[in-house]
Design a protein around this motif. Structure first.
Motif, PDB file in Angstrom:
ATOM      1  N   GLU A 117       0.824  -1.201   0.000  1.00 51.43           N
ATOM      2  CA  GLU A 117       0.000   0.000   0.000  1.00 51.43           C
ATOM      3  C   GLU A 117       0.862   1.256   0.000  1.00 51.43           C
ATOM      4  N   LEU A 121       0.400   4.289  -2.634  1.00 48.88           N
ATOM      5  CA  LEU A 121       0.091   5.665  -2.243  1.00 48.88           C
ATOM      6  C   LEU A 121       1.168   6.639  -2.718  1.00 48.88           C
ATOM      7  N   ARG A 124       0.428   7.255  -6.521  1.00 49.41           N
ATOM      8  CA  ARG A 124      -1.024   7.116  -6.603  1.00 49.41           C
ATOM      9  C   ARG A 124      -1.541   7.293  -8.026  1.00 49.41           C
ATOM     10  N   GLN A 225      -9.837   8.986   8.508  1.00 47.95           N
ATOM     11  CA  GLN A 225      -8.858   9.849   7.845  1.00 47.95           C
ATOM     12  C   GLN A 225      -8.909  11.210   8.537  1.00 47.95           C
ATOM     13  N   ASP A 525     -17.345   8.560   2.466  1.00 52.31           N
ATOM     14  CA  ASP A 525     -16.257   7.607   2.269  1.00 52.31           C
ATOM     15  C   ASP A 525     -16.691   6.191   2.664  1.00 52.31           C
ATOM     16  N   SER A 536     -10.998  -0.707   3.135  1.00 54.92           N
ATOM     17  CA  SER A 536     -10.566   0.529   3.789  1.00 54.92           C
ATOM     18  C   SER A 536     -11.081   1.721   2.998  1.00 54.92           C
ATOM     19  N   ARG A 538      -9.444   4.207   2.386  1.00 55.84           N
ATOM     20  CA  ARG A 538      -8.354   4.697   1.529  1.00 55.84           C
ATOM     21  C   ARG A 538      -8.532   4.243   0.083  1.00 55.84           C
ATOM     22  N   PRO A 544      -5.499   9.668  -0.318  1.00 58.41           N
ATOM     23  CA  PRO A 544      -5.657   9.533   1.131  1.00 58.41           C
ATOM     24  C   PRO A 544      -4.332   9.664   1.877  1.00 58.41           C
ATOM     25  N   LYS A 545      -4.445   9.793   3.189  1.00 55.77           N
ATOM     26  CA  LYS A 545      -3.284   9.778   4.075  1.00 55.77           C
ATOM     27  C   LYS A 545      -3.060   8.354   4.583  1.00 55.77           C
ATOM     28  N   THR A 546      -1.851   8.082   5.058  1.00 58.77           N
ATOM     29  CA  THR A 546      -1.548   6.801   5.692  1.00 58.77           C
ATOM     30  C   THR A 546      -2.112   6.791   7.109  1.00 58.77           C
ATOM     31  N   SER A 547      -1.924   5.670   7.804  1.00 61.12           N
ATOM     32  CA  SER A 547      -2.424   5.566   9.179  1.00 61.12           C
ATOM     33  C   SER A 547      -1.694   6.515  10.124  1.00 61.12           C
ATOM     34  N   CYS A 551       0.817  12.068   3.730  1.00 61.69           N
ATOM     35  CA  CYS A 551       0.554  11.901   2.307  1.00 61.69           C
ATOM     36  C   CYS A 551       1.862  11.475   1.653  1.00 61.69           C
TER      37      CYS A 551
END
Length: 573
Positions: A117, A121, A124, A225, A525, A536, A538, A544-547, A551
């Motif tokens: 992932e 990302l 992207r 998010q 979402d 998810s 995402r 999206p942003k990571t956990s 970004c």
């Protein structure tokens, strides 16, 4: 022009047409000298054929996957043996002209490849070339479009509310934005447009909606998010039933437009019943395995672990399932419920027509009674636990029920329901006080306030919509009386000074004739995630942003220059 048609458009009826296509090179194949290019764009794929005697044959040798090209040629029917099930599978383009519009270097992965992932990302723009990912965004667009269409047809007005607003930290942490013109002061990005939409009701707008970005500075999970999108709704002169009916019709409508048919009527379950039956206020009922109170079967038990719990006024609860069960699996489940504060689980199964369990010699009579009550058959398993805190017991068994369901059962379809009659308040260990469970503008049951009901037992005119175990929307009837609003602020521990500092403008507005009103906000979402079957949110957000809130495409958040900090009157430590 670059194209007369897109790559998903041409059919057998177009045979003989002179056409132009543009897109990315998805695949190149060489079959005995004849070269085939599969051209891809957002709309689909079309096969292009280049014969060895074609004037553009030599250019194909310079083309690579993910190059962007322009093709002109004649539509022709494919040979019967070459027809595929794709929408354009009956035709191909006999190329007469090919122009390379843009060359691609060797990409770190090709669209649709199985990669991490983090890699997806970071690149992207490559990931979104995957038709599956593109479809997720198309479904998202459709659901937002049809939400607007439905609400507009019901006389709702789409009204924008500010992104730069006042910090009113009653809930999640705010994102703060420093003011350059008034140094030392800050805006907050809105966690929701809650107060503004209520003020719009005071303004007489009657029916408001907005598809709006919201921001919360909180720890992230698969369905969270830092910035997210709501379908935000508020209505005047309504009771709970009015909001629920409108919201149900809306969600049924937008899901139907993407090919999903939800039940004609959503069940409504009080919060207390949901917690007792499923151990969750967002249950996925497709797994079955309802929780049952089994305390009565242990009234005379000599098994000390259970007897000690019952002596403290505790309970025994459990559920029936049908899974492989062993001591090793039971130990794993015991460790799982220990994270919720339980000591472990008990269990038994029917094997060769007999009770089988590591504790059968201590609890044989109790297990026999339970097996009869559950009408157990060969291979059935009962998992149970005991604790003197009923809420903790429900929560732990509810989480274990969901874990077992996801690990052992493949469920399909859509389970949609409402959870209603939430507690108005919940105890915050962090703040050592009661806080509003939804938010402090929710209307409590006035009779509970007036009759001096224990704070933890006060009910709220609040409701959540749940689909397949996800809370997809939540709302309430709002407080429209200033005296009740001030009483609620007092209950959650705000002083008069804090009320004025944080919410003075809103209390002022409540003086001037406020209609009874209520509303709901849906997480767009999450709605899309469920619709496309993703794991998810995402997967349904373009960037999206990571956990950890990063970004990976842009490397935000990032440092800023000293000059920018000085302009804002900020120093870092």
């Amino acid at each position: 022009m670059y194209r007369t048609h897109n790559c998903g458009e041409l059919r057998l009826k177009d045979e003989g047409k002179q056409v132009k296509l543009a897109g990315w090179v998805d695949r190149i194949r060489d079959l005995g000298g004849v070269k085939f290019i599969v051209l891809r764009d957002r709309y689909g794929k079309t096969q292009v054929v280049v014969n060895p005697d074609s004037p553009v044959y030599s250019i194909v040798n310079t083309i690579s996957r993910e190059d962007v090209i322009n093709v002109e040629g004649i539509v022709r029917a494919r040979p019967n043996e070459a027809v595929t099930s794709e929408p354009t599978g009956e035709i191909e383009i006999l190329a007469e002209k090919i122009e390379i519009l843009s060359k691609s270097e060797l990409p770190p992965f090709y669209p649709g490849d199985e990669v991490s992932e983090e890699m997806r990302l970071k690149y992207r723009y490559l990931d979104l070339r995957n038709p599956k990912m593109a479809n997720n965004l198309i479904v998202r667009h459709k659901m937002a479009f049809y939400a607007r269409e439905f609400l507009t047809s019901k006389d709702f007005l789409e009204i924008e509310t500010p992104y730069l607003t006042k910090s009113t930290p009653e809930g999640a942490r705010d994102f703060l934005v420093p003011s350059r013109l008034k140094k030392g002061t800050f805006y907050a990005l809105p966690q929701s447009p809650q107060l503004f939409k209520q003020i719009l009701m005071i303004s007489g707008m009657d029916k408001y909606f907005q598809i709006v970005r919201c921001f919360r500075d909180e720890d992230l999970r698969a369905d969270r998010q830092p910035e997210f999108t709501q379908i935000d709704i508020e209505m005047s002169f309504v009771h709970t039933e009015d909001v629920l009916n409108l919201a149900e019709d809306l969600i049924r409508y937008i899901y139907s437009k993407v090919g999903i048919h939800l039940p004609e009527k959503f069940d409504r379950i009080p919060y207390e019943e949901a917690m007792e039956k499923y151990g969750s206020d967002k249950p996925d009922r497709r797994y079955g395995m309802e929780l049952h109170d089994l305390t009565i079967h242990f009234a005379n038990t000599q098994f000390k672990i259970v007897a000690d719990v019952l002596a403290k006024g505790g309970s025994v609860k459990g559920f029936k399932t049908h899974i492989p069960m062993s001591r090793k699996i039971a130990d794993e489940y015991s460790e799982f419920v220990k994270t919720f504060g339980l000591g472990g689980i008990l269990w038994f199964k029917i094997e060769n027509g007999q009770i089988a369990s590591t504790t059968a010699k201590y609890l044989e009579n109790e297990y026999l009674e339970i097996s009869k009550a559950f009408e157990m058959k060969e291979g059935d398993v009962v998992i149970l636990a005991a604790h003197d805190n009923r809420e903790r017991l429900n929560e732990a068994l509810g989480a274990l029920r969901l874990k077992i369901g996801k690990e052992h059962f493949k469920v399909e379809g859509f389970d949609a329901l409402w959870i209603v009659d939430f507690p108005f308040l919940e105890w915050s260990e962090e703040e050592n006080r009661f806080v509003a469970r939804h938010h402090p503008f929710t209307m409590p049951y006035v009779e509970d306030l007036e009759n001096g009901v224990e704070l933890s037992k006060i009910r709220a005119h609040a409701y959540d919509m749940v689909i397949n175990g996800y809370e997809v929307g939540g709302g309430s009837i709002r407080i429209h009386r200033k005296d009740i609003q001030e009483k609620v602020f007092d209950i959650i521990g705000l002083t008069k000074e804090e009320m004025e500092e944080k919410f003075g403008f809103f209390l002022e507005a409540l003086k001037y004739g406020v209609p009874p009103h209520g509303g709901i906000a849906f997480g767009l979402d999450r709605l899309v995630t469920i619709a496309v079957g993703a794991d998810s949110i995402r997967e349904v957000i373009a960037f999206p942003k990571t956990s950890s809130g990063t970004c990976l495409l842009t490397n935000a958040p990032s440092t800023v220059s000293q000059k920018q900090l000085e302009e804002l009157g900020i120093s870092l430590r």
